[in-house]
Design a protein around this motif. Structure first.
Motif, short mmCIF file in Angstrom:
data_model
loop_
_atom_site.label_atom_id
_atom_site.label_comp_id
_atom_site.label_asym_id
_atom_site.label_seq_id
_atom_site.Cartn_x
_atom_site.Cartn_y
_atom_site.Cartn_z
N ALA D 81 -26.03 90.76 -93.96
CA ALA D 81 -25.14 91.92 -93.78
C ALA D 81 -23.85 91.73 -94.60
CB ALA D 81 -24.80 92.11 -92.32
N THR D 82 -23.42 90.48 -94.76
CA THR D 82 -22.22 90.18 -95.54
C THR D 82 -22.51 90.27 -97.03
OG1 THR D 82 -21.72 88.58 -93.82
CG2 THR D 82 -20.35 88.49 -95.78
N ARG D 83 -23.66 89.75 -97.41
CA ARG D 83 -24.12 89.77 -98.80
C ARG D 83 -24.32 91.18 -99.30
NH1 ARG D 83 -29.57 86.91 -100.68
NH2 ARG D 83 -29.96 89.13 -100.94
N GLY D 84 -24.67 92.09 -98.39
CA GLY D 84 -24.84 93.48 -98.78
C GLY D 84 -26.27 93.90 -99.03
N SER D 85 -27.21 92.98 -98.88
CA SER D 85 -28.61 93.40 -99.02
C SER D 85 -29.53 92.32 -98.48
CB SER D 85 -28.95 93.67 -100.48
OG SER D 85 -28.92 92.46 -101.20
N GLN D 86 -30.74 92.74 -98.15
CA GLN D 86 -31.75 91.78 -97.73
C GLN D 86 -32.33 91.10 -98.95
OE1 GLN D 86 -34.18 94.59 -95.42
NE2 GLN D 86 -33.65 93.36 -93.65
N GLY D 87 -32.59 89.82 -98.84
CA GLY D 87 -33.15 89.08 -99.97
C GLY D 87 -34.64 89.33 -100.12
N GLY D 88 -35.20 88.83 -101.21
CA GLY D 88 -36.62 89.02 -101.49
C GLY D 88 -37.50 88.38 -100.43
N ARG D 89 -37.12 87.19 -99.97
CA ARG D 89 -37.92 86.50 -98.96
C ARG D 89 -37.98 87.32 -97.67
NH1 ARG D 89 -36.79 83.53 -94.70
NH2 ARG D 89 -38.34 82.03 -93.98
N THR D 90 -36.84 87.84 -97.25
CA THR D 90 -36.79 88.66 -96.04
C THR D 90 -37.68 89.89 -96.16
OG1 THR D 90 -34.56 87.96 -95.49
CG2 THR D 90 -35.25 90.09 -94.63
N MET D 91 -37.58 90.56 -97.29
CA MET D 91 -38.38 91.77 -97.49
C MET D 91 -39.87 91.46 -97.46
SD MET D 91 -36.64 94.38 -99.97
CE MET D 91 -34.89 94.75 -99.95
N GLU D 92 -40.23 90.36 -98.13
CA GLU D 92 -41.62 89.96 -98.20
C GLU D 92 -42.15 89.71 -96.78
OE1 GLU D 92 -42.03 87.41 -101.71
OE2 GLU D 92 -43.36 86.20 -100.45
N ILE D 93 -41.35 89.02 -95.98
CA ILE D 93 -41.80 88.67 -94.63
C ILE D 93 -41.89 89.90 -93.74
CG2 ILE D 93 -41.16 87.40 -92.53
CD1 ILE D 93 -40.04 85.20 -94.32
N GLN D 94 -40.90 90.77 -93.81
CA GLN D 94 -40.96 91.91 -92.89
C GLN D 94 -42.05 92.90 -93.30
OE1 GLN D 94 -36.88 93.12 -92.79
NE2 GLN D 94 -36.99 94.44 -94.57
N ARG D 95 -42.36 92.97 -94.57
CA ARG D 95 -43.49 93.79 -94.99
C ARG D 95 -44.81 93.21 -94.46
NH1 ARG D 95 -43.08 96.91 -99.84
NH2 ARG D 95 -44.79 95.78 -100.79
N LEU D 96 -44.92 91.86 -94.49
CA LEU D 96 -46.11 91.20 -93.97
C LEU D 96 -46.27 91.45 -92.47
CD1 LEU D 96 -48.45 89.12 -94.11
CD2 LEU D 96 -46.75 87.34 -93.75
N ILE D 97 -45.16 91.33 -91.73
CA ILE D 97 -45.24 91.53 -90.27
C ILE D 97 -45.67 92.98 -89.97
CG2 ILE D 97 -43.95 91.50 -88.09
CD1 ILE D 97 -42.02 89.45 -89.38
N GLY D 98 -45.08 93.93 -90.66
CA GLY D 98 -45.42 95.33 -90.43
C GLY D 98 -46.90 95.61 -90.72
N ARG D 99 -47.37 95.16 -91.88
CA ARG D 99 -48.80 95.38 -92.23
C ARG D 99 -49.71 94.75 -91.18
NH1 ARG D 99 -47.41 93.71 -97.42
NH2 ARG D 99 -48.45 91.72 -97.10
N SER D 100 -49.36 93.53 -90.76
CA SER D 100 -50.22 92.81 -89.82
C SER D 100 -50.35 93.55 -88.50
CB SER D 100 -49.66 91.40 -89.57
OG SER D 100 -49.63 90.68 -90.79
N LEU D 101 -49.21 94.03 -87.98
CA LEU D 101 -49.26 94.69 -86.68
C LEU D 101 -49.89 96.08 -86.77
CD1 LEU D 101 -48.33 93.32 -84.06
CD2 LEU D 101 -47.31 92.27 -86.08
N ARG D 102 -49.74 96.75 -87.91
CA ARG D 102 -50.39 98.05 -88.05
C ARG D 102 -51.91 97.91 -87.96
NH1 ARG D 102 -46.12 99.00 -91.57
NH2 ARG D 102 -47.23 98.45 -93.46
N ALA D 103 -52.42 96.70 -88.28
CA ALA D 103 -53.86 96.49 -88.25
C ALA D 103 -54.43 96.55 -86.85
CB ALA D 103 -54.20 95.13 -88.90
N CYS D 104 -53.60 96.50 -85.82
CA CYS D 104 -54.14 96.57 -84.45
C CYS D 104 -53.68 97.83 -83.73
CB CYS D 104 -53.78 95.31 -83.66
SG CYS D 104 -52.07 95.23 -83.16
#
Lengths: 242, 242, 242, 242, 242, 242
Positions: D81-104
């Motif tokens: 929040a201080t940096r002003g944006s989410q990093g690449g690692r964060t985005m990659e992980i949250q996209r993975l979590i979202g895709r995984s849970l949509r599968a059920c």
């Protein structure tokens, strides 16, 4: 030509110009310039720290920033600090101001210093960028003079004067120094920056309604030259007040 | 005048120009334009959703975006998407391209549609903005033609042609269509946008080294007019290939 | 299996691949790679300044950035420079490209230098990230070879070759190198990066429609291995042209 | 194989897993999941307002956001929040979590609602993304159950269970559920997401040190299957507590 | 006064307070503080690198950052990392926490080190900023004690204790330590930070409904003094557990 | 007490205050307020479009934005529009101004309109936020009066007056209306906002050097009350000029 300007001015007539020095007390140079109802506060700040890409080259830099108070305009404009970035128009104008003022500075003579010209529009009625350049020149001279008193510069970094004015074609008639009522309805709009020797520093002409002819361009350049000669005289008079 | 240009060209000679249509397959118009080693991909995209401020006015809009691939330049330039914003130079150029192309479009005839001209520099060697304008015009015509085939427009929204070229003063000699080797060392640099009727749409002249005279300005405008006449001929030839 | 692919290709058949070196002139390595209608410009730039966190460790770094021209896609995609940040998909892809190429570089042999691989999609038709990796490898080799000519490196920093391909399950049939028509309707999509010794560098498989079985995974990995062997051969052939 | 793991665990042994439901009181589902010293707070929030691009389609959406408290890690990580944006690692992980849970999730059965899974790492010791997926599933079920009590859904939107675990090759030995001490020194790292029917939803494998063989991949997938079977059992046991 | 508080507490009664040290294992100080249902994780991190503007002055710095997990609140709050910036409320609170804690630190004794106090709200029920200050003090002491064991400091940088509490006027009655049910409906809300000697460090009072009188202010300050005396006692008791 | 203030003022003496209405011509209310050398331009803009979260509730909103010209200060401050965001101090101040002015507005009587108070510091010498509140009140009254002339409001939305002043403890002596020379060296600094009935709207006190006693707080509040009574008189006098 029987077209009459909304302001009743002659086609080659500037608005009432005023140049008030020492308007605020902290800046090395501080000028409130008015072109009619357009009022711009121009401050010149001298700092010793150079941008990285210029360090160690033995020469200085002159740069400009431009802003508009939210209610300088007829309807409220969003604050760029709130929006999170400067818009394209702002960037374009501050780049123009910076280039124009660098044209009258000997950067070697200035030494490793940065002069920042902040031009903030208090009230807008057309021609804010040309008023800004004209006023910023006076602020720059004041700042450089205070620097020369403080430091032992070998020679004066100011080489000549710079002023600017807008010209346009309003209902078919070339006119000098457009106010907002004209600017909003003119066919062509051109900003001209010149030095006190009649040399052209910048020309930016845009056809608003329809393309313009070389003959119109020539007429506009003639008007600009006349106007800038007067503005340079007013700058000189203001600076002589001491 | 015995000054010779780095490229060996005559002072009034354009670089080799090529205009390749249908360069990519998705866009309604897609043109790879080359001014010598400067190569710009210009695509025209037509979309139905209007910006909020233009909805319900019964007229369309033409806008442009400009980009430079990081290694289009001699040394790598930081990607603006990584930096988080477009720089001032980019904004200035894309605003110029948009204004220039709007000058040849009848927005009522276009109807409530937005045409976006994306101009991406693949390789830079001076004059990217003038190449972009010249190529974007061809992409725009292709896009509008495909629109006219698909939809029942009352009249053709394209009114005339638009092309652009840079001119400058290189070692005292006015020259046409500067490449990077000239651009980096010239005294004055001017971008001129004109239509096929010889009308001026934009003039943006900047004194790099020293201020320029009216006579130099006149010589540069003569060169620009000659160059743009040739460019308009090349645009027409490219478009006739069908 | 009587399913037929939209393109008419056999299930284990790559699209037509082309690898064009020296596509632009400024970059140390510059390759236009095409996997069918997917076209990606891959440039390799070598710079001496290291990121802060790597300085003084006596080893280099390889990183990648990925971009997509706005009209590389069927409908226009917003420019990330305008949006103000790179999206999650872009970040994910450029991190993958960087990791993949680092797998074939001896960073000690490279010395304190950064190689940036810019992969910009000119036209998209599925598989842009695998095309990017495959093309970036060739650009990297060209850049490193030019470095070795200029500088006195002790040994070649390139250790083996790297290529990538997508595989998937399309209507129940495992297939190699998906184009967009397949990608948009397949059940499972997997990107595989391997080296020329058959070792796996990255596997990223996602069930789009329903979860996949180990047997399907095995079939996809077999296809990937076949495809990558062919791609490595095409890379080698391109590099031998000199 | 006589390699011993830093933790003393057997190669196919999970860390101590705990799943604490109703950890905070405002969220529709709130779970603190621990995989050894890795602790992630997973909350599920159900909201009625859909993103624009999904409105009126009669189906819902499941999305995820991931964050890491600044001092979840051994040294302080800058707050995004201080940096002003989410990093690449964060985005990659949250996209993975979202895709995984949509599968059920049966998105038609969910109706026009958005479930947001917020996964915030309180303490990190390797495997935060797999812990997050495993815990988020339980939070999701709790949230959907509370929704079903409140609203008259035609059928249960939850179709099966989803869990995730990391596997890797540590000093040549395939191991299950890497902690940080292993993760930082392993040759290969793979995250596997599977459903309760043994179907694979995501596989993301990366060679850290050197490329890995098909045989290693097979061994890792076997371990993952064993681990996920245990995790699904633990999820079920936690949910039965009511 | 026969007004009764929603919680049934006496007007001068704190909620149940708990202070749990060593809550996470990586931070030099890590405290979970609860004021009733408000739960805040406070970690203290000590780093050697100073901000540029403080380098070489021989003294340290104490700063704070504040965050709220998205579902700490009754309805989901957008994550500031996703939004791209910290909001005004967040900035205001973290500046308050930083100023408050600096009031009990001898920065010369600390030496050139930065202590960052991260206060992350796990669950919100009113009074998060006062809970954060009260908990952060304990985390700070733990971190400084661990530093004193490791390094040879000349004297203890901690000079006294700091705690904070909110007071307000609820339905005309001055009350101590507002929970959300009171906070949302009170007329006046004041946050008070004091040291263990009864000195006032910060007072921030806001009239929500109508302006307040000096007599109300006096009553609120009396309550705050009583509450802070109790909180300082609880801090001391927690720290004595070792 | 023999301490003398840098300015030579008595401990309970305000600086010279001036309130100049109609300072610029576009805004519905426009006031240049001066507290000694501190000069702030306060404009009030009335707009009909409400923020989304307030639409359809039949009541209006009052909000404030605060800015500082780069050279309002002794050394140049970076422009927030260039930095890309407003800093914490700016946000804190503009939130305070907004809350303070909302305290004198009947939002139902205002109807669905937003009043934005832009407070831009032209020159800073301490106390910019209290000058801003005091001046913004006058701009607000002017704007509301012009609205009442134009529209048929049922009753006057302005309910009482609001003014603000700073107080502090300078070298042990409680003083009124600190200028920069005092502010930079005082032990305690408190901003007080009150209405014309002597009710307290905001109190924000900060111990700079050491914690302050209740007796000091009482003395400061007495001074604030005296100063605000005078300021309210000056506001009234300015508004009576018509």
């Amino acid at each position: 030509m029987t077209v009459s300007r909304p302001s009743g001015r002659a086609s080659d007539q500037l608005r009432t110009i005023s140049i008030e020095r020492h308007y605020t007390r902290h800046a090395e140079g501080s000028v409130l310039v008015a072109f009619g109802d357009t009022r711009v506060l121009c401050t010149a700040s001298i700092e010793d720290r150079m941008p990285l890409w210029l360090r160690g080259k033995g020469e200085g830099w002159v740069t400009a920033e431009y802003g508009m108070l939210p209610r300088a305009t007829a309807t409220r404009t969003q604050r760029e600090a709130t929006r999170g970035s400067q818009g394209g128009r702002t960037m374009e104008i501050q780049r123009l101001i910076g280039r124009s003022l660098r044209a009258c500075v000997d950067r070697q003579a200035l030494g490793e210093r940065v002069v920042t010209l902040d031009c903030d529009v208090i009230q807008a009625d057309g021609g804010t960028r040309t008023a800004a350049i004209t006023g910023a020149y006076v602020a720059l001279v004041d700042a450089v003079n205070s620097l020369m008193k403080r430091e032992n510069l070998r020679r004066n970094p100011i080489i000549g004067a710079v002023a600017a004015v807008s010209v346009g074609v309003y209902q078919g008639m070339p006119v000098l120094d457009l106010d907002y009522a004209e600017d909003a309805h003119c066919d062509t709009d051109m900003n001209v920056v010149m030095n006190d020797g009649g040399g052209i520093i910048e020309v930016q002409g845009t056809a608003e309604g329809h393309a313009f002819r070389r003959s119109e361009m020539d007429a506009m350049l003639d008007l600009a030259e006349k106007g800038i000669t007067e503005l340079v005289g007013l700058q000189r008079a203001a600076l002589e007040l001491g």
